[in-house]
Design a protein around this motif. Structure first.
Motif, PDB file in Angstrom:
ATOM      1  N   PRO A  63      -7.705   1.687  -6.343  1.00 39.67           N
ATOM      2  CA  PRO A  63      -6.597   1.553  -5.402  1.00 39.67           C
ATOM      3  C   PRO A  63      -5.849   2.890  -5.291  1.00 39.67           C
ATOM      4  O   PRO A  63      -5.654   3.575  -6.302  1.00 39.67           O
ATOM      5  CB  PRO A  63      -5.705   0.484  -6.021  1.00 39.67           C
ATOM      6  N   TYR A  64      -5.466   3.229  -4.035  1.00 40.21           N
ATOM      7  CA  TYR A  64      -4.706   4.466  -3.893  1.00 40.21           C
ATOM      8  C   TYR A  64      -3.294   4.251  -4.404  1.00 40.21           C
ATOM      9  O   TYR A  64      -2.698   5.124  -5.037  1.00 40.21           O
ATOM     10  CB  TYR A  64      -4.679   4.880  -2.420  1.00 40.21           C
ATOM     11  N   ARG A  65      -2.753   3.087  -4.133  1.00 42.56           N
ATOM     12  CA  ARG A  65      -1.429   2.736  -4.643  1.00 42.56           C
ATOM     13  C   ARG A  65      -1.446   1.253  -4.885  1.00 42.56           C
ATOM     14  O   ARG A  65      -1.879   0.473  -4.017  1.00 42.56           O
ATOM     15  CB  ARG A  65      -0.358   3.089  -3.616  1.00 42.56           C
ATOM     16  N   MET A  66      -0.996   0.858  -6.040  1.00 37.02           N
ATOM     17  CA  MET A  66      -0.960  -0.565  -6.362  1.00 37.02           C
ATOM     18  C   MET A  66       0.463  -0.878  -6.823  1.00 37.02           C
ATOM     19  O   MET A  66       0.911  -0.392  -7.827  1.00 37.02           O
ATOM     20  CB  MET A  66      -1.967  -0.876  -7.464  1.00 37.02           C
ATOM     21  N   HIS A  67       1.151  -1.645  -6.013  1.00 34.44           N
ATOM     22  CA  HIS A  67       2.531  -1.971  -6.332  1.00 34.44           C
ATOM     23  C   HIS A  67       2.642  -3.477  -6.490  1.00 34.44           C
ATOM     24  O   HIS A  67       2.061  -4.244  -5.729  1.00 34.44           O
ATOM     25  CB  HIS A  67       3.458  -1.495  -5.209  1.00 34.44           C
ATOM     26  N   VAL A  68       3.360  -3.887  -7.502  1.00 33.80           N
ATOM     27  CA  VAL A  68       3.569  -5.321  -7.691  1.00 33.80           C
ATOM     28  C   VAL A  68       5.035  -5.616  -7.500  1.00 33.80           C
ATOM     29  O   VAL A  68       5.897  -4.990  -8.114  1.00 33.80           O
ATOM     30  CB  VAL A  68       3.088  -5.782  -9.072  1.00 33.80           C
ATOM     31  N   ARG A  69       5.289  -6.550  -6.615  1.00 33.66           N
ATOM     32  CA  ARG A  69       6.656  -6.993  -6.403  1.00 33.66           C
ATOM     33  C   ARG A  69       6.922  -8.073  -7.454  1.00 33.66           C
ATOM     34  O   ARG A  69       6.421  -9.194  -7.362  1.00 33.66           O
ATOM     35  CB  ARG A  69       6.790  -7.568  -4.996  1.00 33.66           C
ATOM     36  N   ILE A  99       5.671 -13.484  -6.481  1.00 30.47           N
ATOM     37  CA  ILE A  99       5.040 -12.280  -7.008  1.00 30.47           C
ATOM     38  C   ILE A  99       4.132 -11.750  -5.896  1.00 30.47           C
ATOM     39  O   ILE A  99       3.354 -12.484  -5.308  1.00 30.47           O
ATOM     40  CB  ILE A  99       4.276 -12.541  -8.319  1.00 30.47           C
ATOM     41  N   GLY A 100       4.325 -10.478  -5.585  1.00 36.48           N
ATOM     42  CA  GLY A 100       3.574  -9.911  -4.469  1.00 36.48           C
ATOM     43  C   GLY A 100       2.798  -8.699  -4.930  1.00 36.48           C
ATOM     44  O   GLY A 100       3.169  -8.048  -5.903  1.00 36.48           O
ATOM     45  N   CYS A 101       1.694  -8.444  -4.239  1.00 37.25           N
ATOM     46  CA  CYS A 101       0.903  -7.281  -4.595  1.00 37.25           C
ATOM     47  C   CYS A 101       0.681  -6.451  -3.343  1.00 37.25           C
ATOM     48  O   CYS A 101       0.190  -6.951  -2.329  1.00 37.25           O
ATOM     49  CB  CYS A 101      -0.427  -7.724  -5.197  1.00 37.25           C
ATOM     50  N   TYR A 102       1.095  -5.219  -3.369  1.00 36.88           N
ATOM     51  CA  TYR A 102       0.968  -4.317  -2.229  1.00 36.88           C
ATOM     52  C   TYR A 102      -0.057  -3.270  -2.609  1.00 36.88           C
ATOM     53  O   TYR A 102       0.164  -2.493  -3.535  1.00 36.88           O
ATOM     54  CB  TYR A 102       2.317  -3.682  -1.934  1.00 36.88           C
ATOM     55  N   ILE A 103      -1.205  -3.282  -1.951  1.00 40.13           N
ATOM     56  CA  ILE A 103      -2.269  -2.353  -2.298  1.00 40.13           C
ATOM     57  C   ILE A 103      -2.550  -1.456  -1.103  1.00 40.13           C
ATOM     58  O   ILE A 103      -2.679  -1.938   0.030  1.00 40.13           O
ATOM     59  CB  ILE A 103      -3.563  -3.088  -2.706  1.00 40.13           C
ATOM     60  N   VAL A 104      -2.617  -0.160  -1.350  1.00 37.93           N
ATOM     61  CA  VAL A 104      -3.062   0.786  -0.335  1.00 37.93           C
ATOM     62  C   VAL A 104      -4.403   1.315  -0.807  1.00 37.93           C
ATOM     63  O   VAL A 104      -4.525   1.780  -1.945  1.00 37.93           O
ATOM     64  CB  VAL A 104      -2.052   1.943  -0.181  1.00 37.93           C
ATOM     65  N   SER A 105      -5.387   1.218   0.071  1.00 36.38           N
ATOM     66  CA  SER A 105      -6.712   1.689  -0.310  1.00 36.38           C
ATOM     67  C   SER A 105      -7.083   2.905   0.534  1.00 36.38           C
ATOM     68  O   SER A 105      -6.770   2.971   1.733  1.00 36.38           O
ATOM     69  CB  SER A 105      -7.734   0.569  -0.105  1.00 36.38           C
ATOM     70  N   ASP A 106      -7.726   3.882  -0.100  1.00 36.62           N
ATOM     71  CA  ASP A 106      -8.194   5.033   0.651  1.00 36.62           C
ATOM     72  C   ASP A 106      -9.704   4.998   0.822  1.00 36.62           C
ATOM     73  O   ASP A 106     -10.328   6.012   1.120  1.00 36.62           O
ATOM     74  CB  ASP A 106      -7.755   6.333  -0.017  1.00 36.62           C
TER      75      ASP A 106
END
Lengths: 409, 108, 179, 442, 167, 193
Positions: free
Chosen positions: D398-404, D386-393
């Motif tokens: 979070p600007y984008r929070m994606h969970v694999r 399980i992965g978490c991809y976070i883009v912060s501005d």
């Protein structure tokens, strides 16, 4: 003539009077009511016992210990909206539940429900001055009657699945027919062993032969036919682990997916009724039916109960054991897959029951001809083992061939 | 009750006539229907008519051989159905319709 | 009483037979066939042929018709057949004439020759309380003594039929691997 | 008044008839993308002649079907009972969690992710917290006790998740009692969770910077009680299922997948391990203190449903081993980082100090700001990576929070596993993939 | 996007013709759309045999971001996470996708496992993956309008209302 | 055969209320409350708790409810356990329509009751927009105790006859028009298309 058609019962010989007819009517009514009540209690029993096996409590709100649970289910289902799907075959859809239920009741007719087996009375009791058996009917082909009834019981399931007009029930129906045809043969062949030992087809006759534990057919036929019969009967009943016809996880509800209300209740009833009947049949065929347990010359006696009723009590106790076993199966065993079911039926049960039948027959011939029993048994066993080896070899060759050219059937 | 027994007893002629009628219906069915499965069922009807007459005659002439023949007929009927249905299934694998009119060729 | 049994059974037999011929849906036809078979079984019982009646139900109703239904459902040919099409001109009237003619000839033969039939065998055993399976024993004795060769032959026939069907109906190639 | 038209038509998402498909789509749907060579694929045209469309039927399992683990919908093309093609249709539980995650602050984010894989909520929270900590640059400063507590909870959660797998797997194959036994044991673990976190599920207990609270008094005895009770129960399951001939027959050789296929499809967790690839992030890319732990990675050999069953079964035992080691090594100290930026003040100080109250108020209403950047963190959940991809501005959301989500990827293996099996095998395969639809659809 | 300054200065090396950056200890590779497939293929040959994740980001609300390496920041970005099981390494490939031409080549032929990810990215962002065998929506209903994870797509929350539930 | 024909009819609608029919009515209500089989409509987290409620610790079978029928034709109570997405909503309605009268709905958990924390484009904000709900169980997810309480409440309502009266007064439920749906619902079958 009527005696020959309906039943072999001493009170129906000669001039037929009103009293015997009345007794027959009472018996019919009694069997019907007993069947219904037994089924009701069976449903409750199953739910309670399986709850116990799973560390639960089970129904306890409807009546004391939840004993009225089935009644509540029945009333609720009766007062529920009914529906006939648009794409169904209306006539068959309506007919199917009755086709499932009626055989379940019919098969009960030939089970000896009690009787007095002491002092050589052979199960006859005296009712209103008439000698009779506690059995609705004892046709001369009794056991074959049971076999015939169980073979037509599948019509209800097949037609229910087909007439619903949707896919899951149809799959259930196709499974049901294939399963029934496969296991009927094993059932009949293991029955053959019983007939060979008893020398009669009448259920009353079979019960009378089993006067002590040593004579019980489970011992007399050598245990294997009993095991095969039990497995095949479970399959015939569509109970776990052979409940592919309903298989909730695969086919939603199988053949009864589209049924609701009272029609569904009838299927429900038929299923449990069949379980009771089949348990009673197993007890009749292999465990002496209503005969009291007796070892050698000592016969167990239940105190304070008149001998005429004692048979019924024994039957009840024995049937209860098998009902428990069926519940036990349901609680423990995973479901078979379709092809495994076929493999078990055709490659193990049918050859097994056939082989055992031939072994018993050979012993019998040997006894009649005065040959040495041990030699006969050994030789037959060797022949059968050789035959089974050939069968295994054939299966192996077939499997190799199948893998080679990838046939699928 | 005894009144009922004194009524006319059907003689074996009744059964024979019934079996003749049944046989006739079966014949018509085989000729008229085009679905091979139903034609098969009509053949079963004819076989049953014959069985009935065998049993009726067996009890009339007091000879058990009639019943023996019926026993054999049952076995043969089972074999016939097994083969027949096998043929129908394998034909249906290649065709989509199921009427005898379409099955004129010998090879599928 | 026997008259009553006869009338009911005959109604079952004829009704079922007509159903087989006239119902357009194969499943309905098969169920009509079951009705006929039960009627015949009842008649067997009234002729004291209990064993045959049981075998009739087990073999016919329990196996053959189930097989029919199985094939119908497996092939999905349970759609109603269009009965209004008449493939050959005047086929139906001709068939009716032939069918009725056959029945009439047979009936005429029965009626004219019934007087000539007399008891020729040693008798068919009746079922009694003392020996409930007299009929079965008699049947078994005849089958396994006089007709044992025919009996063995039918068993071989069955074996051949089963093997032949399996060989015929089997698919040779599986899905996916190609030929 | 709302009137919703009945029906579940999903157009092109559904399994279409063969004539409507291009060769490539067909290849994918019969699950042959990997399995067949080019020449074999060319022969696929013969599939159509062998099984003409009018001899097959397309049935629809789900979205409301007892064995699809929630709302998975499978369309199967069957010939008789043999599965020719299979297409999973998902989205029936699509909750818009990634969108919601953008509206919640990092402080609140835990409540969102914990509801994805609702069978292992603590692992979801853990991966989210680790990702946020990495963005904050505080991933090295987490107190020891917090790390060990996270491991304790994560492993207990793995046990409860696998117990639930055993239960549903048993149920799907008709072993009704296993269903209830699995639930019974899971209930013991849940009761411990309730004591620790206050909730039975969806805890939001592991938060960026540490945990929400310390372990309650007597926690060690509770864990020991679970650990001591479980082995005998597991042995009972062995008798009930592992050694059961019917059980083995139903699972062995069913749903076979090779290592090559599993890797190509991105499958992780027990599915990948069942093919003989010993890949466990806890060992191979350690996080927390898994590198200090002694445990075995359970690996299968045949890649079938039975392997996946036994892998999960034995992973319960391995998790117990880890929990024992955690119990031995649990240090004392803080349960969350003492960083004013991230951590709310202790409850006691709020009553005394106005600043603390304001601080507490701000951190829970505005959240804390996270520097710009993007990060991907992954851990081993019971179902795989399980992965978490976070883009912060740089703001507090979070600007984008994606969970694999592992289940989302693992579901792709189903067509490959089911092809050529029976309907009953299809059920076993679904069960052995053990998808959690909340995580698939998010 | 500009990462913190010190990590930017570390990014001097290139791999397969693409600049490589370090982001929180992870290797990030910036590929152009034309290089995309060939880079992934080269990485797959290099040992990154598993494509773990593929997702999109909509940078509509961050118009001023910079990436460096003379890469033009576009509205959309696709991030691909690759994993090497044998070397126990991860690498992330980031590709810019302009708003006026929302297409990407598919990775289906190299990593069949990206099939569902690409459908999801299409569903959520409207980025079309050319060559994908089944470019349909995966999570939303087939007749759904819009792509929910785009920044110009509102969250769709409705104020809590208590309707006249007749009770 | 089917005694109940429409939604407002509990099967005894045509009867006058005298001593005997009142007893029958009581019996029917008793039976319905004691034997209400659930349609398993597990969606998300709540489904796990719903199944947990059926397991050994909480044991729904005490109320005669261990019979979770997979076929909606035979079910009485639909427990909507979890969030209902826009994609799922038509399916939910379809299953509800396939259930036979009398039928009841328990909305389990905040997501089903009001959308809960997922106030966004994907989730139906309250399942009562689709099907009439009789009892709402709060919680995220509700503990088994909460669910049992909801079920008990529903049983009490059934036994009182309260629900039937409410249905009659509002033609089916919370602003959901049923008459337009009923015409189409016979042709739909579960699981197949």
């Amino acid at each position: 003539m009527i005696g020959a058609i309906l039943a072999i019962d001493p009170m129906l010989e000669g001039n037929v009077l009103w009293t015997p007819l009345l007794i027959v009517l009472v018996k019919v009514l009694l069997v019907f009511v007993v069947g219904l009540v037994a089924t009701m209690l069976m449903v409750w029993f199953e739910r309670k016992v399986i709850a116990g096996m799973q560390n639960r409590v089970g129904p306890n709100k409807a009546g004391p210990w939840g004993i009225l649970q089935t009644l509540a289910d029945g009333i609720k289902l009766f007062f529920k909206e009914d529906l006939i799907p648009e794409r169904s075959d209306r006539f068959m859809f309506r007919l199917a539940p009755y086709l499932a239920l009626v055989p379940a009741f019919l098969a009960f007719a030939i089970i000896p429900l009690g009787g007095d087996f002491r002092d050589g009375k052979g199960g006859l009791v005296t009712l209103f001055g008439q000698q009779t058996r506690l059995q609705l009917a004892d046709p001369p082909v009794g056991v074959l009657f049971a076999l015939a009834i169980s073979s037509i019981a599948v019509y209800g399931i097949m037609l229910a699945g087909w007439s619903s007009g949707s896919k899951y029930p149809l799959l259930g129906a196709v499974r049901a027919s294939a399963q029934m045809v496969s296991y009927e043969a094993a059932l009949g062949l293991s029955l053959g062993a019983v007939l060979l030992v008893s020398g009669t087809l009448s259920t009353a006759g079979i019960v009378n032969m089993q006067s002590s534990i040593g004579n019980w057919n489970i011992v007399a036929t050598g245990f294997v036919p009993f095991v095969i019969f039990l497995i095949a009967a479970t399959a015939e009943l569509n109970r776990p682990p052979f409940d592919l016809v309903e298989a909730e996880q695969e086919l939603v509800g199988g053949f009864n997916t589209e049924y609701s209300s009272i029609r569904f209740a009838l299927f429900f009833l038929a299923e449990f009724m069949n379980t009771v009947t089949m348990s009673a049949l197993i007890v009749t065929l292999f465990f002496g039916g209503p005969q009291p347990i007796s070892i050698g010359n000592t016969t167990l006696d239940i105190p304070f109960i008149p001998n005429a009723i004692e048979g019924t009590v024994w039957l009840l106790l024995k049937v209860l054991v098998f009902l428990y076993i069926y519940v036990w199966f349901r609680a423990t065993l995973p479901r078979f897959r379709y092809d495994q079911l076929m493999d078990l039926g055709w490659k193990i049960l049918i050859p097994g029951s056939l082989g055992w039948f031939m072994l018993l027959a050979a012993q019998r011939v040997g006894r009649d001809a005065g040959w040495d029993q041990i030699v006969v048994t050994l030789v037959t066993a060797l022949v059968l083992i050789g035959g089974y080896g050939l069968l295994l070899a054939a299966q192996h060759v077939s499997r190799v061939n199948r893998e080679k050219d990838g046939a699928s059937f | 009750m005894s009144l009922m027994f004194s009524l006319a007893e059907p003689t074996s002629t009744w059964y024979l006539v019934l079996s003749a009628v049944l046989f006739g219906i079966g014949t018509i069915g085989v000729m008229v229907r085009r679905n091979p499965l139903i034609m098969f069922m009509c053949i079963e009807l004819m076989l049953n008519a014959v069985n009935l007459s065998f049993v009726a005659l067996s009890s009339q002439i007091a000879n058990i051989d009639g019943q023996v023949v019926v026993f054999f007929v049952l076995v043969v009927a089972a074999a016939e159905v097994v083969v027949g249905l096998g043929i129908i299934v394998s034909i249906m694998r290649r065709r989509t319709t199921l009427t005898v009119d379409d099955m004129s060729g010998l090879k599928g | 009483m026997e008259l009553f049994v006869f009338v009911v059974a005959a109604a079952m037999v004829l009704g079922g037979a007509l159903g087989v011929v006239t119902r357009s849906n194969p499943v309905h036809a098969a169920m009509s066939l079951v009705l006929t078979l039960f009627g015949i079984a009842v008649m067997f019982v009234s002729h004291n042929a209990h064993f045959l009646a049981a075998v009739q139900v087990i073999v016919y109703a329990g196996a053959i018709v189930v097989l029919f239904l199985f094939v119908i459902m497996l092939l999905g040919v349970d759609k109603a057949e269009d009965l209004s099409v008449e493939p050959i001109t005047n086929q139906r009237p001709l068939a009716a004439i032939i069918g009725v003619g056959i029945s009439a000839i047979v009936i005429a033969a029965i009626v004219s020759s019934r007087a000539g039939l007399g008891a020729s065998g040693e008798g068919v055993n009746e079922t009694t309380f003392e020996s409930p399976d007299a009929n079965i024993r008699q049947l078994a004795r005849v089958i396994f003594s006089d007709n044992v060769f025919a009996f063995e032959l039918t068993s071989v026939l069955l074996l051949v039929a089963v093997i032949g069907t399996v060989v015929m109906a089997r698919k040779t190639k599986s899905v996916g691997t190609g030929k | 008044m709302t009137i919703i038209s009945a029906g579940t038509a999903e157009g092109g998402q559904e399994l279409l008839s063969r004539s409507e498909l291009t060769a490539k789509e067909l290849l994918r749907e019969v699950g042959s993308v990997l399995r067949l060579s080019e020449t074999e694929a060319a022969l696929l045209a013969e599939v159509q002649t062998e099984a003409p469309e009018d001899q097959t039927m397309i049935i629809n399992m789900g979205p409301q079907h007892p064995s699809t683990h929630g709302v998975l919908r499978l369309m199967l093309e069957l010939q008789g009972e043999t599965v020719l093609r299979c297409k999973p249709i998902i989205g029936y539980l699509h909750t818009g969690m990634e969108k919601t995650g953008e509206a919640l602050t990092y402080m609140q984010g835990g409540t969102n992710v914990t509801r994805m894989d609702y069978l292992s909520p603590l692992n979801n929270e853990l991966v989210f917290s680790l990702a946020v900590e990495k963005l904050l640059g505080i991933d090295g400063d987490i107190p020891e006790r917090a790390v060990w507590m996270r491991m304790l909870l994560s492993e207990l959660n793995r046990m409860s998740s696998h117990l639930l797998f055993l239960a549903t797997n048993g149920m799907d194959l008709g072993a009704v009692s296993m269903m209830l036994y699995g639930w019974r044991e899971r209930e013991d673990v849940l009761r411990f969770f309730q004591k620790v976190t206050g909730l039975r599920m969806n805890h939001n207990f592991i938060r960026p910077g540490g945990l929400a609270a310390d372990l309650p008094a007597g926690w060690r005895d509770d864990v020991l009680a679970i650990l001591e009770g479980l082995p005998s129960r597991l042995e009972e399951y062995d008798i009930l299922m592992t050694g059961q001939p019917i059980w083995r027959e139903r699972l062995q050789g069913v749903g076979v997948i090779t290592a090559q296929e599993a890797i190509a499809l991105g499958a992780t967790g027990p599915i990948l391990r069942s093919t003989g690839v010993a890949w466990d992030l806890r060992r191979d890319m350690p996080y927390l203190h898994y590198d200090k732990m002694e445990f075995d990675v359970i690996v299968g050999q045949y890649g079938d449903a039975y392997d996946r069953y036994s892998i999960r079964f034995n992973e319960i035992r391995e998790s117990m081993r880890i929990v024992y080691q955690v119990l031995e090594n649990m240090p004392s100290g803080d349960f969350r980082i003492q960083n004013k930026k991230v951590t709310p003040p202790p409850r006691a100080r709020i009553d005394e100090s106005m600043e603390a109250l304001i601080h507490h108020f701000k951190i829970f209403t505005e959240g804390f700001k996270v520097p710009e950047g993007e990060v991907y963190v992954s851990i081993e959940s019971p179902r795989g990576e399980i992965g978490c991809y976070i883009v912060s501005d740089g703001s507090s959301n979070p600007y984008r929070m994606h969970v694999r989500a592992p289940s989302f990827v693992n579901i792709q293996t189903m067509p490959h596993m089911m092809r050529g099996g029976l309907v009953a095998d299809a059920v076993a395969v679904i069960s052995s993939v053990d998808p959690v639809l909340g995580e698939v659809d998010r | 996007m500009s990462d913190s300054a010190d990590t930017m200065e570390n990014a001097v090396e290139t791999q397969h013709g693409c600049p490589v950056q370090d982001s929180h200890g992870q290797r990030v590779l910036h590929a152009s759309r034309d290089q995309y497939v060939s880079v992934i293929k080269a990485l797959a040959d290099e040992g990154y045999e598993m494509c773990v994740d593929l997702t999109g980001v909509d940078y509509l609300a961050m118009p001023q971001r910079t990436i460096g390496f003379d890469i033009q920041a576009e509205r959309f970005e696709v991030a691909v996470n690759l994993l090497s099981l044998s070397q126990r390494k991860r690498i992330r490939v980031r590709v810019q996708v302009p708003a006026d031409d929302c297409t990407m080549p598919t990775l289906f032929d190299i990593h069949p496992g990206t099939e569902a990810h690409e459908r999801e990215t299409f569903d959520m962002f409207g980025i079309v993956f050319t060559g994908h065998p089944d470019m349909t929506r995966i999570l939303m209903p087939e007749d759904w309008d819009g792509h929910p994870l785009r920044k110009d797509y509102s969250q769709g929350s409705i104020p809590v209302q208590f309707k006249g539930a007749n009770s | 055969m089917g005694v109940v024909q429409n939604i407002a009819d509990d099967g005894l609608g045509g009867m006058d209320h005298n001593f005997v029919t009142a007893r029958i009515e009581d019996l029917v209500k008793w039976a319905r409350s004691r034997s209400s089989w659930g349609a398993s409509f597990g969606l998300a987290c709540c489904a796990i708790e719903m199944m947990g409620t059926g397991a050994s610790h909480y044991d729904l079978s005490r109320f005669g409810m261990e019979v979770f029928r997979a076929s909606p034709r035979q079910a009485d109570i639909m427990i909507v356990a979890g969030r209902v997405s826009q994609k799922m909503a038509p399916v939910l309605r379809q299953v509800y329509d396939q259930m036979m009268e009398p039928k009841w709905v328990i909305s389990m958990g905040v997501c089903a009751s009001s959308g809960g924390m997922f106030n966004n484009y994907a989730i139906v904000q309250g399942v009562d927009q689709i099907v009439p709900v009789d009892v709402y169980a709060p919680g995220c997810p509700p503990t088994p105790e909460t669910l049992i309480h909801a079920i008990e409440t529903l049983h009490q309502l059934i036994e009182d006859g309260e629900i039937m009266r409410r249905r009659v007064s509002n033609n089916g439920g919370a602003g959901v028009e049923l008459s337009s749906e009923l015409a189409a619902h016979t042709s739909v079958t579960i699981g197949t298309k």
